[in-house]
Design a protein around this motif. Structure first.
Motif, PDB file in Angstrom:
ATOM      1  N   PRO A   1       8.040  -2.014  11.426  1.00  0.00           N
ATOM      2  CA  PRO A   1       6.880  -1.332  10.838  1.00  0.00           C
ATOM      3  C   PRO A   1       6.266  -2.007   9.614  1.00  0.00           C
ATOM      4  N   THR A   2       7.082  -2.652   8.766  1.00  0.00           N
ATOM      5  CA  THR A   2       6.452  -3.263   7.579  1.00  0.00           C
ATOM      6  C   THR A   2       5.644  -4.506   7.966  1.00  0.00           C
ATOM      7  N   GLN A   3       6.007  -5.154   9.079  1.00  0.00           N
ATOM      8  CA  GLN A   3       5.191  -6.282   9.556  1.00  0.00           C
ATOM      9  C   GLN A   3       3.812  -5.774   9.981  1.00  0.00           C
ATOM     10  N   ALA A   4       3.788  -4.634  10.675  1.00  0.00           N
ATOM     11  CA  ALA A   4       2.502  -4.082  11.111  1.00  0.00           C
ATOM     12  C   ALA A   4       1.653  -3.701   9.901  1.00  0.00           C
ATOM     13  N   LEU A   5       2.291  -3.168   8.851  1.00  0.00           N
ATOM     14  CA  LEU A   5       1.538  -2.801   7.652  1.00  0.00           C
ATOM     15  C   LEU A   5       0.959  -4.035   6.975  1.00  0.00           C
ATOM     16  N   LEU A   6       1.748  -5.110   6.907  1.00  0.00           N
ATOM     17  CA  LEU A   6       1.228  -6.309   6.229  1.00  0.00           C
ATOM     18  C   LEU A   6       0.154  -6.987   7.078  1.00  0.00           C
ATOM     19  N   ASP A   7       0.265  -6.862   8.391  1.00  0.00           N
ATOM     20  CA  ASP A   7      -0.793  -7.407   9.249  1.00  0.00           C
ATOM     21  C   ASP A   7      -2.091  -6.614   9.046  1.00  0.00           C
TER      22      ASP A   7
ATOM     23  N   ALA B   1       3.532  -7.613  -1.346  1.00  0.00           N
ATOM     24  CA  ALA B   1       2.784  -6.476  -1.905  1.00  0.00           C
ATOM     25  C   ALA B   1       3.000  -5.211  -1.072  1.00  0.00           C
ATOM     26  N   VAL B   2       2.971  -5.379   0.249  1.00  0.00           N
ATOM     27  CA  VAL B   2       3.121  -4.215   1.128  1.00  0.00           C
ATOM     28  C   VAL B   2       4.539  -3.652   1.030  1.00  0.00           C
ATOM     29  N   ARG B   3       5.514  -4.526   0.923  1.00  0.00           N
ATOM     30  CA  ARG B   3       6.905  -4.028   0.820  1.00  0.00           C
ATOM     31  C   ARG B   3       7.150  -3.372  -0.542  1.00  0.00           C
ATOM     32  N   MET B   4       6.486  -3.871  -1.577  1.00  0.00           N
ATOM     33  CA  MET B   4       6.549  -3.178  -2.872  1.00  0.00           C
ATOM     34  C   MET B   4       5.976  -1.764  -2.708  1.00  0.00           C
ATOM     35  N   ALA B   5       4.861  -1.679  -2.004  1.00  0.00           N
ATOM     36  CA  ALA B   5       4.218  -0.365  -1.821  1.00  0.00           C
ATOM     37  C   ALA B   5       5.115   0.578  -1.025  1.00  0.00           C
TER      38      ALA B   5
END
Ligand code: NCD
Length: 323
Positions: free
Chosen positions: A134-140, A306-310
């Motif tokens: 899921p975090t890959q999809a968010l960063l994409d 940045a997305v993983r920080m979020a």
């Protein structure tokens, strides 16, 4: 938002948008000379990786450190898992120490879901087998929004080894949550069986014919111009047999070659080329395409922090996502 992030389906559109907005502020932190905010001081995050990783593991570690959390890396090989300890005993042992979150990558689909039932800490899925990431999809999604703005009505084509790809399974959920239309393209041997029954909706289509899709023909409701193309790695480590005759044939039929890139750019100079990495240069993507102006491969890596920080912020800071 739930305590865990196990699947992209855990996040509503509002929650995805809230995470991406927080990620924009985190991106500002990333650009500073002193990259440290106190948000997660006193929190402990365990990166538990049973599969190899360069980007995902280091970006989770950096994300935690920049937010002042204590981050600890444990790998399958260096832990008692290599002495035969079960996953349940491993995570319950670490959980008993009082940690706040597990970031887990495991070769078994569903492993993170199971761990979530065994521990008190939050669990973040950093890739479970061929299931989700899921975090890959968010960063994409973050990277695409940086280039394209709002994703409503945008057409994203995902190409390659769909059968073994957790990136694609998470992306089709998140991209469609944000209003994008998705067409997935693969050879018949790498198209998940029954995929057509996954969705009746007109924002999702499948095809075996890359050139027809890139030419804008598409199929079903996902026809029309192409805004972005996401190339997936051929995951040879998950293949037991021959899924295509030769590497050369795969490239000819499904690779993002110099010629395909040229005609894409001709039709749409702003087309965005994504790849989650690691890339098999010369197989699913040629060097010209990987390094083209339209390629956002390194922007994806940057967005990953940045997305993983979020995500860590929303799961661990105790502050709810604003509606
Ligand atoms: C992906 C993964 O591990 O699922 N990589 C990543 O996290 N950046 C895709 C892949 O390995 O091909």
């Amino acid at each position: 938002m739930t305590r865990h992030l196990l699947s992209s389906a855990d996040l509503s559109r509002q929650e995805v948008e809230a995470i991406l907005t927080t990620a924009e502020s985190m991106h500002d932190v990333q650009k500073r000379d002193v990259k440290k905010i106190p948000t997660l001081r006193g929190r402990t995050i365990i990166n538990l990786f049973f599969e190899d990783s360069t980007r995902t593991r280091s970006s989770f570690e950096i994300a935690g450190k920049w937010m002042s959390a204590d981050t600890i890396n444990i790998t399958g090989k260096g832990s008692s898992a290599s002495k035969g300890e079960s996953l349940r005993d491993t995570v319950r042992t670490i959980d008993a120490m009082g940690v706040d979150a597990f970031v887990i990558r495991h070769h078994a689909s569903g492993a993170c879901q199971q761990v979530a039932g065994w521990v008190d800490a939050s669990v973040i899925n950093a890739g479970d087998g061929t299931h989700e990431h899921p975090t890959q999809a968010l960063l994409d999604a973050y990277t695409l929004r940086q280039r394209l703005g709002d994703l409503d009505g945008r057409h994203v084509v995902i190409v390659g080894d769909l059968t073994h790809s957790r990136v694609f399974r998470s992306n089709i959920i998140t991209l469609r949550r944000l209003g994008a239309r998705v067409t997935v393209v693969a050879p018949p041997t790498l198209m998940p069986s029954g995929i057509d029954s996954w969705s009746e909706a007109d924002d999702f289509a499948t095809s075996y014919d890359l050139d027809a899709v890139l030419a804008g023909a598409g199929t079903g409701g996902a026809g029309g111009g192409v805004d972005a193309v996401m190339m997936l790695r051929v995951q040879r480590e998950r293949m037991s047999g021959g899924y295509f005759p030769t590497a050369r044939e795969y490239t000819v039929c499904y690779g993002l070659t110099r010629e395909r890139l040229a005609s894409l750019v001709d039709a749409n100079p702003d087309v965005v080329i994504l790849h989650p990495g690691p890339m098999n240069r010369g197989l699913e993507i040629t060097a010209d395409a990987a390094d083209a102006e339209q390629s956002v491969v390194l922007a994806q890596v940057s967005a990953g922090v940045a997305v993983r920080m979020a995500v860590l912020y929303h799961l661990l800071s105790g502050e709810d996502i604003a509606p």
